[in-house]
Design a protein around this motif. Structure first.
Motif, PDB file in Angstrom:
ATOM      1  N   TYR A 168       0.857  -1.184   0.000  1.00 37.01           N
ATOM      2  CA  TYR A 168       0.000   0.000   0.000  1.00 37.01           C
ATOM      3  C   TYR A 168       0.891   1.230   0.000  1.00 37.01           C
ATOM      4  N   ALA A 169       0.748   2.062  -1.028  1.00 36.22           N
ATOM      5  CA  ALA A 169       1.643   3.196  -1.225  1.00 36.22           C
ATOM      6  C   ALA A 169       0.895   4.510  -1.098  1.00 36.22           C
ATOM      7  N   PHE A 170       1.566   5.471  -0.446  1.00 35.34           N
ATOM      8  CA  PHE A 170       1.015   6.829  -0.310  1.00 35.34           C
ATOM      9  C   PHE A 170       2.120   7.831  -0.582  1.00 35.34           C
ATOM     10  N   LYS A 171       1.779   8.910  -1.272  1.00 40.49           N
ATOM     11  CA  LYS A 171       2.755   9.973  -1.523  1.00 40.49           C
ATOM     12  C   LYS A 171       2.050  11.312  -1.505  1.00 40.49           C
ATOM     13  N   LYS A 172       2.656  12.273  -0.784  1.00 38.95           N
ATOM     14  CA  LYS A 172       2.133  13.631  -0.740  1.00 38.95           C
ATOM     15  C   LYS A 172       3.205  14.588  -1.219  1.00 38.95           C
ATOM     16  N   LEU A 173       2.843  15.426  -2.207  1.00 36.35           N
ATOM     17  CA  LEU A 173       3.776  16.410  -2.750  1.00 36.35           C
ATOM     18  C   LEU A 173       3.622  17.732  -2.020  1.00 36.35           C
ATOM     19  N   PRO A 174       4.645  18.606  -2.105  1.00 39.96           N
ATOM     20  CA  PRO A 174       4.539  19.910  -1.441  1.00 39.96           C
ATOM     21  C   PRO A 174       3.318  20.673  -1.932  1.00 39.96           C
ATOM     22  N   PRO A 175       2.659  21.426  -1.049  1.00 41.37           N
ATOM     23  CA  PRO A 175       1.461  22.176  -1.450  1.00 41.37           C
ATOM     24  C   PRO A 175       1.801  23.292  -2.420  1.00 41.37           C
ATOM     25  N   HIS A 176       0.843  23.633  -3.266  1.00 38.44           N
ATOM     26  CA  HIS A 176       1.021  24.709  -4.241  1.00 38.44           C
ATOM     27  C   HIS A 176       0.029  25.826  -3.944  1.00 38.44           C
ATOM     28  N   SER A 177       0.439  27.043  -4.257  1.00 45.58           N
ATOM     29  CA  SER A 177      -0.464  28.184  -4.120  1.00 45.58           C
ATOM     30  C   SER A 177      -1.524  28.125  -5.211  1.00 45.58           C
ATOM     31  N   ILE A 178      -2.661  28.815  -4.987  1.00 43.71           N
ATOM     32  CA  ILE A 178      -3.698  28.887  -6.000  1.00 43.71           C
ATOM     33  C   ILE A 178      -3.192  29.734  -7.159  1.00 43.71           C
ATOM     34  N   PRO A 179      -3.177  29.206  -8.396  1.00 46.92           N
ATOM     35  CA  PRO A 179      -2.677  29.965  -9.541  1.00 46.92           C
ATOM     36  C   PRO A 179      -3.441  31.265  -9.725  1.00 46.92           C
ATOM     37  N   ALA A 180      -2.722  32.292 -10.177  1.00 45.80           N
ATOM     38  CA  ALA A 180      -3.328  33.611 -10.375  1.00 45.80           C
ATOM     39  C   ALA A 180      -4.526  33.573 -11.316  1.00 45.80           C
ATOM     40  N   PRO A 181      -4.466  32.859 -12.468  1.00 43.09           N
ATOM     41  CA  PRO A 181      -5.637  32.820 -13.358  1.00 43.09           C
ATOM     42  C   PRO A 181      -6.861  32.224 -12.676  1.00 43.09           C
ATOM     43  N   VAL A 182      -6.642  31.228 -11.841  1.00 42.78           N
ATOM     44  CA  VAL A 182      -7.771  30.624 -11.132  1.00 42.78           C
ATOM     45  C   VAL A 182      -8.340  31.604 -10.122  1.00 42.78           C
ATOM     46  N   ALA A 183      -7.443  32.301  -9.406  1.00 34.97           N
ATOM     47  CA  ALA A 183      -7.897  33.303  -8.447  1.00 34.97           C
ATOM     48  C   ALA A 183      -8.692  34.394  -9.130  1.00 34.97           C
ATOM     49  N   ALA A 184      -8.221  34.834 -10.308  1.00 34.32           N
ATOM     50  CA  ALA A 184      -8.911  35.883 -11.049  1.00 34.32           C
ATOM     51  C   ALA A 184     -10.276  35.408 -11.529  1.00 34.32           C
ATOM     52  N   LEU A 185     -10.363  34.138 -11.895  1.00 34.62           N
ATOM     53  CA  LEU A 185     -11.624  33.581 -12.375  1.00 34.62           C
ATOM     54  C   LEU A 185     -12.711  33.685 -11.322  1.00 34.62           C
ATOM     55  N   PHE A 186     -12.328  33.541 -10.067  1.00 34.95           N
ATOM     56  CA  PHE A 186     -13.286  33.622  -8.971  1.00 34.95           C
ATOM     57  C   PHE A 186     -13.321  35.005  -8.330  1.00 34.95           C
ATOM     58  N   GLY A 187     -12.637  35.947  -8.949  1.00 36.90           N
ATOM     59  CA  GLY A 187     -12.673  37.310  -8.453  1.00 36.90           C
ATOM     60  C   GLY A 187     -11.933  37.524  -7.159  1.00 36.90           C
ATOM     61  N   THR A 188     -10.891  36.747  -6.926  1.00 32.18           N
ATOM     62  CA  THR A 188     -10.136  36.895  -5.689  1.00 32.18           C
ATOM     63  C   THR A 188      -8.807  37.573  -5.970  1.00 32.18           C
ATOM     64  N   THR A 189      -8.292  38.237  -4.957  1.00 35.65           N
ATOM     65  CA  THR A 189      -7.007  38.913  -5.089  1.00 35.65           C
ATOM     66  C   THR A 189      -5.886  37.954  -4.741  1.00 35.65           C
ATOM     67  N   ASP A 190      -4.662  38.382  -5.010  1.00 34.61           N
ATOM     68  CA  ASP A 190      -3.510  37.565  -4.658  1.00 34.61           C
ATOM     69  C   ASP A 190      -3.468  37.317  -3.157  1.00 34.61           C
ATOM     70  N   GLU A 191      -3.866  38.372  -2.376  1.00 38.74           N
ATOM     71  CA  GLU A 191      -3.811  38.244  -0.932  1.00 38.74           C
ATOM     72  C   GLU A 191      -4.825  37.210  -0.417  1.00 38.74           C
ATOM     73  N   THR A 192      -6.045  37.282  -0.950  1.00 34.72           N
ATOM     74  CA  THR A 192      -7.060  36.324  -0.493  1.00 34.72           C
ATOM     75  C   THR A 192      -6.731  34.913  -0.959  1.00 34.72           C
ATOM     76  N   ALA A 193      -6.142  34.800  -2.157  1.00 36.85           N
ATOM     77  CA  ALA A 193      -5.739  33.487  -2.658  1.00 36.85           C
ATOM     78  C   ALA A 193      -4.660  32.889  -1.766  1.00 36.85           C
ATOM     79  N   ALA A 194      -3.711  33.742  -1.362  1.00 39.13           N
ATOM     80  CA  ALA A 194      -2.636  33.262  -0.496  1.00 39.13           C
ATOM     81  C   ALA A 194      -3.189  32.852   0.862  1.00 39.13           C
ATOM     82  N   ALA A 195      -4.142  33.634   1.360  1.00 33.59           N
ATOM     83  CA  ALA A 195      -4.741  33.308   2.652  1.00 33.59           C
ATOM     84  C   ALA A 195      -5.509  31.982   2.572  1.00 33.59           C
ATOM     85  N   ALA A 196      -6.212  31.790   1.447  1.00 34.12           N
ATOM     86  CA  ALA A 196      -6.958  30.545   1.271  1.00 34.12           C
ATOM     87  C   ALA A 196      -6.012  29.353   1.204  1.00 34.12           C
TER      88      ALA A 196
END
Length: 335
Positions: A55-83
């Protein structure tokens, strides 16, 4: 991490519980000769395993929410980083588990072939002899012969330690259920090999999904054993020999709460069988099937309590209960 006078129930404790061969097999969960090195990928936080293999498990380092995705939902860089930070915090505190369950007459063996779980990042793993869920354990703390501190073994990688120690570890359970817990906040991985071994005198048995006839016995030992079914169940005692001759009198006794040797039937919402609501406390002698009773609880438990003075045994038929069994219900747990 250390994450009615009637016959009834199935439980978390069973002094010797094996399915009889002339009845449907209790667990056709893996083939007769399973490949111990078959690879299974762990995808769920609570992953239930009933097959042998890796049984194998692997977790990769977390990534920030990409800017285009944040913009799509009307969020700022700051709110995306907080999320992103909030998601990472929640994941860092999450404890997951590989819940292993075998046939009633088996024990579980887990070998850690590899693990990259850095102690410095707060990562941690633990082997649990049994199952733990919402702070409750199977077998219960009172019914396992080992104290909890011996049943839970924690480990992680200390990369500052020198010389480096081998990260291969080996564990065995005392019943057909075992748990491998893990908390990996940042990144990490592991490969755990699961195997099952037959035993002749099982005591505590966990039943996940089966209709079968079980045999419970204490083999003359002073100990408590149980069968616990993870579902509402209809139960009937088909054979019974519990207590001394003065108690047995060649008939079943349904008021045995005052006797040291008895069979408790009941249910609970969690894994702790010692906290269950009791439907019946049975002792005595019977060769004919008793009446069927239904336990409508999240966990149905049949618990054999023995002083060691007598050879106690019982045969119990267990099946899943449904709405058609409400007329034979002897216990309905609160939701």
């Amino acid at each position: 991490m250390k994450a009615a006078v009637v016959f009834f129930s199935l439980s978390i404790i069973v002094l010797s519980v094996t399915a009889w061969p002339n009845v449907k097999r209790t667990f056709d969960l893996y083939p007769p000769n399973p490949n111990p090195y078959e690879i299974h990928t762990i995808t769920d936080c609570m992953h239930v395993a009933s097959e042998a293999g890796d049984y194998a498990f692997k977790k990769l380092p977390p990534h920030s929410i990409p800017a285009p995705v944040a913009a799509l939902f009307g969020t700022t860089d700051e709110t995306a980083a907080a999320a992103s930070a909030m998601i990472q915090l929640e994941e860092s505190l999450q404890v997951c588990g590989l819940y292993v369950i075998g046939e009633p007459d088996t024990i579980v063996e887990i070998t850690m072939k590899h693990y990259d779980v850095n102690c410095e990042t707060g990562a941690l793993m633990a082997f649990v002899d049994g199952w733990e869920l919402n702070g409750e354990y199977f077998p219960s703390l009172k019914d396992h012969h080992r104290p909890l501190e011996d049943r839970v073994q924690e480990f992680c990688n200390n990369y500052k330690q020198w010389p480096r120690l081998s990260n291969k570890k080996f564990f065995r359970s005392n019943q057909n259920a075992a748990l491998l817990q893990y908390r990996i906040p940042v990144k990490g991985s592991f490969i755990a090999n699961v195997r099952f071994h037959k035993i002749t005198q099982p005591c505590n048995v966990l039943v996940q999904d089966t209709d079968a006839l079980f045999h419970i016995a204490n083999y003359g030992h002073n100990r408590n054993c149980s069968i616990s079914a993870l579902f509402p169940a209809a139960v009937s005692v088909t054979n019974l020999k519990i207590g001394g001759k003065a108690v047995r009198q060649d008939k079943p006794n349904y008021e045995c709460g005052m006797f040291g040797d008895r069979l408790e039937i009941g249910g609970s919402s969690g894994l702790d069988s010692t906290a269950m609501e009791k439907s019946s406390e049975i002792c005595g002698f019977a060769t004919e099937p008793g009446p069927e009773q239904a336990i409508f609880c999240g966990v149905t438990t049949l618990r054999l309590i023995s002083t060691g003075r007598f050879q106690n045994q019982a045969a119990v038929m267990i099946r899943k209960a449904d709405e058609h069994d409400l007329d034979i219900a002897t216990l309905i747990c609160a939701l």
